[in-house]
Design a protein around this motif. Structure first.
Motif, PDB file in Angstrom:
ATOM      1  N   ASP A 140       0.838  -1.207   0.000  1.00  0.00           N
ATOM      2  CA  ASP A 140       0.000   0.000   0.000  1.00  0.00           C
ATOM      3  C   ASP A 140       0.871   1.255   0.000  1.00  0.00           C
ATOM      4  OD1 ASP A 140      -2.319  -1.406  -0.034  1.00  0.00           O
ATOM      5  OD2 ASP A 140      -2.760  -1.191   2.110  1.00  0.00           O
ATOM      6  N   VAL A 159      -4.012 -11.389   3.176  1.00  0.00           N
ATOM      7  CA  VAL A 159      -3.593 -10.071   2.694  1.00  0.00           C
ATOM      8  C   VAL A 159      -2.508 -10.232   1.626  1.00  0.00           C
ATOM      9  CG1 VAL A 159      -2.459  -7.911   3.332  1.00  0.00           C
ATOM     10  CG2 VAL A 159      -4.208  -8.895   4.842  1.00  0.00           C
ATOM     11  N   THR A 203      -3.696 -10.859  -1.833  1.00  0.00           N
ATOM     12  CA  THR A 203      -4.150  -9.624  -2.490  1.00  0.00           C
ATOM     13  C   THR A 203      -2.954  -8.785  -2.932  1.00  0.00           C
ATOM     14  OG1 THR A 203      -5.944  -9.668  -0.892  1.00  0.00           O
ATOM     15  CG2 THR A 203      -5.725  -7.677  -2.228  1.00  0.00           C
ATOM     16  N   GLU A 204      -1.966  -8.717  -2.061  1.00  0.00           N
ATOM     17  CA  GLU A 204      -0.802  -7.895  -2.365  1.00  0.00           C
ATOM     18  C   GLU A 204      -0.029  -8.417  -3.569  1.00  0.00           C
ATOM     19  OE1 GLU A 204       0.276  -6.038   2.037  1.00  0.00           O
ATOM     20  OE2 GLU A 204       1.048  -8.012   1.501  1.00  0.00           O
ATOM     21  N   LYS A 262      -1.100  -9.553  -6.195  1.00  0.00           N
ATOM     22  CA  LYS A 262      -1.712  -9.090  -7.451  1.00  0.00           C
ATOM     23  C   LYS A 262      -1.231  -7.691  -7.835  1.00  0.00           C
ATOM     24  CE  LYS A 262      -5.818 -11.922  -6.861  1.00  0.00           C
ATOM     25  NZ  LYS A 262      -7.017 -11.938  -6.024  1.00  0.00           N
ATOM     26  N   GLN A 263      -0.688  -6.977  -6.843  1.00  0.00           N
ATOM     27  CA  GLN A 263      -0.220  -5.618  -7.113  1.00  0.00           C
ATOM     28  C   GLN A 263       1.100  -5.594  -7.882  1.00  0.00           C
ATOM     29  OE1 GLN A 263      -2.159  -2.931  -6.386  1.00  0.00           O
ATOM     30  NE2 GLN A 263      -3.588  -4.596  -5.927  1.00  0.00           N
TER      31      GLN A 263
END
Lengths: 210, 210
Positions: free
Chosen positions: B117, B163, B166-167, B169-170
């Motif tokens: 993030d 988490v 999801t991360e 995929k960034q």
């Protein structure tokens, strides 16, 4: 430099092979850099250029160049067997397409050594190649190198230097610039090694198709 | 990794310093990689993150983190002293702006270690930074690493893994991906070294201004 594909975006597929274009002004030492990389067993397919010029002492046909007759070279041009070709100082030089395609089809990275005009042609056909500009650290050094080679006379050297000045301006069309500083060949080679290694880590690998 | 400016387009001026962002999912080993680079004397200014979390055994204030009180951290947020900050699992973490600016003003490359993030925030402020995504070679390896750390309980580990999914995929928003494979720390470190070295050879260097 080869390793299993790790990029999560590649889904277990191998990263596509790189097409690396090593270019720069005449006399900058492209051959020295290339030969050093070969000696160090860089895991590349080094494309052998075809030429109609006379073989020099110590050169090996099929290794330094494919030495062909003028007639054969002109047939290759006419039948579109060359990725790129040029008539430079009365000599033909060109890159046989089959070599590049064959190597890349088997997943191998390919290294091309070409002059600045040739690089411009390849850029049109394969903009996703990695373009490395080999530059001298100074004009004096370039003159010195052309003189040492002793295969050119003074007028030819000055003519080449004038061309080199124009070619240096083409650096802005390249991705990377590497200086081949006299006596520091391995510094240049290591920088090229780093560039290749970094390109292998790109999240979106360059996709070259010819 | 430092050398005189050679890029003909820079006209003898030094290349601008790089801002390198090292990110990746929690537990992937960002700290291990960073500490190894410090041990190897990578010529970087390693930005020390500020946090309000409790100091762990073996950690050094001002080296591992700037350990500050919650009150002090909230003052830093309010007075815009942080380049980026986050509240993660109840703990504040943030990057003091002055450190980055100071280092870059003296021409030093800067390395930031931040979560995914945080990297997104830095990307908005400094899109010309070099974004490196550190990834695990597998989810199992990530679970193993989070378990070994033993500072989290099982529920927390599973939450972090969710988490992390999801991360991962960034990664598509990053420039490079480097795998921190268990037992091969130096492979990751060497790939980061190559990325930095290659970035130094770019014809058009990245210009970061904060």
């Amino acid at each position: 430099m080869t390793r299993p594909p790790h990029n999560p975006l590649l889904d277990g597929k191998a990263a596509p092979p790189l097409l690396v274009v090593l270019s720069g002004p005449s006399g900058v030492g492209k051959d020295s850099v290339l030969n050093r990389m070969r000696d160090l067993n860089f895991p590349f397919h080094f494309v052998v250029t075809a030429t109609n010029r006379t073989i020099r002492p110590g050169e090996i046909d099929g290794f330094d160049y494919h030495f062909v007759t003028t007639e054969r070279f002109e047939t290759m041009i006419e039948s579109h067997e060359l990725l790129e070709w040029a008539l430079v100082y009365g000599q033909y030089k060109g890159i046989p397409k089959f070599e590049v395609r064959q190597a890349m089809a088997t997943g191998r990275d390919v290294m091309l050594r070409i002059n600045v005009d040739g690089a411009a042609t390849v850029r049109q056909i394969a903009p996703e190649a990695v373009f490395i500009f080999l530059a001298p650290s100074s004009t004096d050094e370039l003159r010195q190198r052309l003189s040492v080679r002793r295969t050119e006379n003074t007028n030819e050297i000055e003519a080449r230097l004038a061309v080199a000045a124009t070619e240096l301006k083409q650096v802005e069309h390249f991705d990377y610039v590497v200086i081949n500083r006299e006596g520091h060949l391995d510094e240049a080679v290591n920088q090229i090694r780093a560039i290749i290694a970094a390109e292998k880590q790109r999240v979106f690998p360059r996709m070259v198709s010819l």
